[in-house]
Design an enzyme around this catalytic site. Structure first.
Site, PDB file in Angstrom:
ATOM      1  N   HIS A   1       0.834  -1.209   0.000  1.00 48.20           N
ATOM      2  CA  HIS A   1       0.000   0.000   0.000  1.00 48.20           C
ATOM      3  C   HIS A   1       0.859   1.245   0.000  1.00 48.20           C
ATOM      4  O   HIS A   1       2.054   1.196   0.317  1.00 48.20           O
ATOM      5  CB  HIS A   1      -0.959   0.035   1.200  1.00 48.20           C
TER       6      HIS A   1
ATOM      7  N   HIS B   1       3.988   7.153   3.616  1.00 42.71           N
ATOM      8  CA  HIS B   1       4.933   6.050   3.473  1.00 42.71           C
ATOM      9  C   HIS B   1       4.469   5.076   2.408  1.00 42.71           C
ATOM     10  O   HIS B   1       3.346   5.142   1.930  1.00 42.71           O
ATOM     11  CB  HIS B   1       5.174   5.328   4.811  1.00 42.71           C
TER      12      HIS B   1
ATOM     13  N   GLU C   1       7.825   1.068   4.929  1.00 41.48           N
ATOM     14  CA  GLU C   1       7.338   0.043   5.849  1.00 41.48           C
ATOM     15  C   GLU C   1       7.540  -1.320   5.192  1.00 41.48           C
ATOM     16  O   GLU C   1       7.314  -1.475   3.986  1.00 41.48           O
ATOM     17  CB  GLU C   1       5.843   0.268   6.127  1.00 41.48           C
TER      18      GLU C   1
END
Lengths: 136, 136
Positions: free
Chosen positions: A7, A79, A130
């Site tokens: 994502h 992010h 991430e």
């Protein structure tokens, strides 16, 4: 090592307005808002055929995204998350190459209930990355 | 209306260093650098199983990403690109809803040789959004 682009997280100051933009303007499938008090955020998932966008707004007084909104009052990309098969192995490899893991350095449970960690943006050319362990 | 997440563009000050990070650190497949003088950028594609990251560095004296690096010297996420089936129809729908298209408002050929346009970040909650017409 890294797998799918899981994502892109976009922090927004007004989640309802962002939902209208993505659902009604861009015509995307949008989930109901979900409060994640343990993460200090409310999230909405924009589901695309191959990946997703997470719209994130602060929840509570000590939200970890509050300082991002202080710096970017209109919102912005926060992010990017890549999947890995073995987060511990990924962490060990990256640390051995000199990258810094934020926080304690140990994986935590992320917004999807899966183990995650964040790499320092200074080691990733200005981008907060991430890594999420996803069994496939 | 929007389809796949085509790519996330990350602007970096040092393309060679970013290639080393993504290829050797994160273990991703990375293309050779490609100069796009008509766009004022050099790009490298990081190919993921479901999408891609485009690493972008300025090329020439008048690169459109130079001002981004002035504001973000370490680099950072620049834009996100969604695919649409009919760019003209998408543009008409979005303009009718009050969104602004950057530049002339007409699609141009983007870095992949396909028609693209960019939506104003102020209308997308602080995020620069590219739409690319991809026939599928």
């Amino acid at each position: 090592m890294i797998g799918r682009l899981n994502h892109v997280a976009i922090v927004v100051p007004d989640l309802d307005a962002a939902v209208r933009t993505y659902r009604d303007g861009l015509g995307a499938a949008v989930s109901p808002p979900e409060d994640l008090p343990e993460h200090g955020v409310t999230v909405v998932f924009v589901t695309l055929p191959n990946s997703k966008v997470e719209l994130v707004a602060p929840l509570g007084e000590t939200s970890p995204v509050a300082s991002f909104l202080d710096r970017n009052p209109a919102g912005g990309m926060h992010h990017i998350c890549f999947e890995v098969a073995d987060l511990g192995a990924a962490r060990d490899r990256l640390v051995a190459e000199g990258m810094r893991v934020l926080g304690s350095g140990e994986p935590k449970l992320g917004a999807h209930g899966l183990p995650v960690l964040f790499l320092h943006p200074k080691d990733l050319h200005g981008t907060l990355v991430e890594l999420e362990e996803v069994a496939r």
